[in-house]
Design a protein around this motif. Structure first.
Motif, PDB file in Angstrom:
ATOM      1  N   ASN A  34       0.797  -1.232   0.000  1.00  0.00           N
ATOM      2  CA  ASN A  34       0.000   0.000   0.000  1.00  0.00           C
ATOM      3  C   ASN A  34       0.829   1.282   0.000  1.00  0.00           C
ATOM      4  O   ASN A  34       0.268   2.369  -0.088  1.00  0.00           O
ATOM      5  N   ASN A  75       5.642 -18.396  -1.401  1.00  0.00           N
ATOM      6  CA  ASN A  75       6.237 -18.177  -0.091  1.00  0.00           C
ATOM      7  C   ASN A  75       7.708 -18.560   0.000  1.00  0.00           C
ATOM      8  O   ASN A  75       8.410 -18.102   0.901  1.00  0.00           O
ATOM      9  N   GLY A  79      10.468 -15.706   0.204  1.00  0.00           N
ATOM     10  CA  GLY A  79      10.397 -14.933   1.456  1.00  0.00           C
ATOM     11  C   GLY A  79      10.828 -15.771   2.646  1.00  0.00           C
ATOM     12  O   GLY A  79      11.544 -15.297   3.529  1.00  0.00           O
ATOM     13  N   GLY A 119       0.534 -13.325   6.785  1.00  0.00           N
ATOM     14  CA  GLY A 119       1.898 -13.266   6.256  1.00  0.00           C
ATOM     15  C   GLY A 119       2.898 -12.964   7.364  1.00  0.00           C
ATOM     16  O   GLY A 119       3.948 -13.612   7.472  1.00  0.00           O
ATOM     17  N   ALA A 173       3.318 -15.957   9.601  1.00  0.00           N
ATOM     18  CA  ALA A 173       4.075 -17.033   8.940  1.00  0.00           C
ATOM     19  C   ALA A 173       5.578 -16.732   9.008  1.00  0.00           C
ATOM     20  O   ALA A 173       6.382 -17.616   9.322  1.00  0.00           O
ATOM     21  N   PHE A 218      -9.433  -4.627   4.956  1.00  0.00           N
ATOM     22  CA  PHE A 218      -8.558  -3.626   4.346  1.00  0.00           C
ATOM     23  C   PHE A 218      -9.298  -2.952   3.201  1.00  0.00           C
ATOM     24  O   PHE A 218      -9.477  -3.535   2.132  1.00  0.00           O
TER      25      PHE A 218
END
Ligand code: NAP
Length: 527
Positions: free
Chosen positions: A160, A223, A226, A246, A249, A396
């Protein structure tokens, strides 16, 4: 500037071969054909992290003036990208030009502010305790403390804020300021913007002949990349802004390492706004309009979006709801950042609308584009809110729920019930002081920033700012991710006991060659 779709590993540009990725234009709902981005994998993460580790001691020991110059020159390089950067960010995010220009100013201002912080040296917390050789029963040693960088930092760019919380955003600026090399995982929502900014950092590092691994940018979907980044032993801390799932995790990956590391994750917050009775009576109408403006700003895609308002039931509250409904009904639908975020918004908003005891009171203008969000406003009572955990989930986007309480006691119960937040707001007049005094001790425990008579969207980058808060707002309520004290996340204290003068770090030398304000035997002094 050319966007090639490559990753930036140290001084090299490397094409990832794990998968082909396209940037996406949310306004048209279609992929941006050129270039194709090459998604990388574990091998590139390993290379970037190893280079970062090799760079660490050299980078952290550079003169502070050089580190500050690095930040200043990154800011200047971003400015020099001019309209091309704004146009690309606009294409990839659907955010308006003016918003992105403002965000660019915030990004470069943030880098320059951290350059000043580096030069001033307060972050070192230089502290000297003189030896007490005659002390009985035992003498005291010569003790000196300074803070040093924790090591290479992994940064996950936020969707964002494609500039201010992405490749050269707040996490990167504060980590580089602390003396930490940075490996950024580009957010898939603005791949081209990420590369443009990443190339500026890479070029400045090369021009200044900084150690190669001071900055890398890896790209990849799924994933694995990351997780590999957080799991790499060279990485010593993580900065993340995104979803609760996220963040959690990545915290699990960090905790499961042979050497667990801190994850500074900014995740989810619904930012309660308390509408106190006298203020509602006096100026309910303007409060309602201000509330709706804050709610729909940037399609509600702010971590500080006011997703909850709480008030004691009254005629003034009914008028507030009526005015807010009218204002919201006129708000146009807005393009969201990604198709995924738009789908999550629609799902969250439909969960609210189908929850028993929750009434839909207004909807914005219908969507006309592929990834547009239509604003919505709901009302419920405190009893339903307190009994329905799902009403606390962050949705959101431009949606908020107004909670009607039967009395002040119930309002205090709602304040006590909510999870940790980035912000809490009091809309109040002087006649509301007694209620405010009852709320503040609870809100201090719940939120990182408490506002009076403002709205939570719009986060100043300054020395006193706190953009943090208890879980789930963040993973560590002791830190902020905006403002100059964000640097503290990437520092740790070291004590030097009985060091000979020639071995002491400059910041702790008797002659104070860096001209720092230091704590010497408990007194703050420049000697
Ligand atoms: P996200 O899904 O959490 O992704 C953020 C970054 O973390 C991406 O680079 C993503 O990589 C990576 N990631 C996520 N889960 C991972 C995992 N399990 N293992 C490894 N890497 C992982 O957030 P988003 O895409 O920005 O937005 C999705 C939702 O997050 C929104 O709908 C909103 O609810 C929330 N959000 C909150 C804030 C806030 O400030 N509170 C800001 C933005 C978004 P990939 O994209 O490659 O999976």
């Amino acid at each position: 500037m050319l966007i090639t779709g490559e990753m930036l590993i140290g001084r090299k540009a490397v094409r990832g071969e794990e998968q082909a990725l396209h940037a996406f234009n949310p306004a048209t709902g279609s992929d941006i054909a050129e270039p194709v981005f090459g998604g990388g994998g574990v091998a590139q993460v390993k290379e970037a992290c190893e280079l970062a580790q090799q760079a660490f001691d050299t980078y952290r020991n550079l003169p502070l003036t050089v580190r500050a110059e690095f930040l200043d020159r990154i800011a200047d390089g971003i400015t020099a990208l001019g309209d091309a950067l704004i146009e690309r960010a606009q294409q990839e995010s659907g955010l308006p030009k003016a918003r992105l220009e403002g965000e660019r100013g915030r990004t470069t201002g943030q880098l320059k502010l951290f350059a000043q912080v580096v030069r001033a040296g307060q972050w070192l917390s230089a502290t000297l305790d003189s030896p007490l050789p005659e002390r009985k029963p035992l003498p005291r040693s010569d003790l000196r403390l300074q803070k040093i960088a924790v090591g290479p930092v992994a940064v996950f760019g936020a969707s964002n804020f494609p500039l201010a919380f992405s490749v050269a955003g707040g996490d990167t600026a504060s980590a580089l300021a602390a003396g930490c090399p940075v490996v950024v995982k580009a957010h898939g929502a603005h791949l081209g913007t990420s590369e443009m900014v990443g190339r500026v950092i890479q070029r400045v590092a090369q021009e200044m002949d900084l150690p190669e691994g001071v900055f890398s940018l890896v790209v990849g979907a799924g994933n694995a990349i990351g997780e590999a980044l957080v799991a790499h032993p060279a990485i010593k801390a993580v900065g993340f802004t995104g979803s609760r799932a996220g963040g959690l995790a990545l915290m699990r990956v960090a905790a499961a390492r042979a050497e667990p590391i801190p994850v500074y994750a900014e995740m989810s917050s619904i930012n309660p706004v308390f509408l106190l009775s006298n203020a509602l009576n006096q100026r309910g109408e303007s409060m309602a309009r201000g509330f709706v403006d804050s709610l729909v700003l940037g399609a509600g895609q702010f971590c500080t979006n006011p997703g909850l308002a709480i008030a004691v039931d009254s005629d003034a509250l009914k008028s507030f709801v009526a005015t807010a409904s009218e204002a919201l009904s006129a708000k146009p639908a807005q393009t969201m950042l990604t198709a995924g975020i738009c789908a999550a918004y629609q799902k969250g908003e439909s969960t609210l609308s189908s929850t028993k005891g929750v009434e839909e009171v207004a909807r914005g203008v219908e969507a006309s584009g592929p990834t547009q969000a239509r604003a919505a406003l709901f009302v419920t009572d405190a009893k339903t809110f307190l009994a329905t955990p799902a009403l606390e989930d962050e949705v959101f986007g431009p949606v908020s729920t107004i909670v009607r309480c039967k009395d002040e006691q119930e309002m205090l119960a709602v304040a006590e019930h909510v999870e940790g937040q980035l912000t809490a707001t009091l809309q109040m007049d002087s006649a509301d002081l007694a209620t405010a005094k009852k709320l503040v001790p609870t809100l201090e425990r719940k939120a990182g920033r408490i506002l009076v008579n403002g709205y939570p969207t719009g986060v100043e980058v300054s020395h006193a700012m706190v953009h943090g808060g208890p879980f789930p707002a963040t993973s560590d309520s002791r830190a902020t991710s905006v403002g100059t004290t964000a640097i503290d996340r990437f520092l740790r204290p070291v004590c030097y006991q009985d060091f000979p003068a020639d071995l002491l770090p400059e910041a702790l030398a008797d002659s104070n060659p860096l001209d720092l304000w230091r704590r010497r035997d408990g007194e703050i002094t420049r000697s």
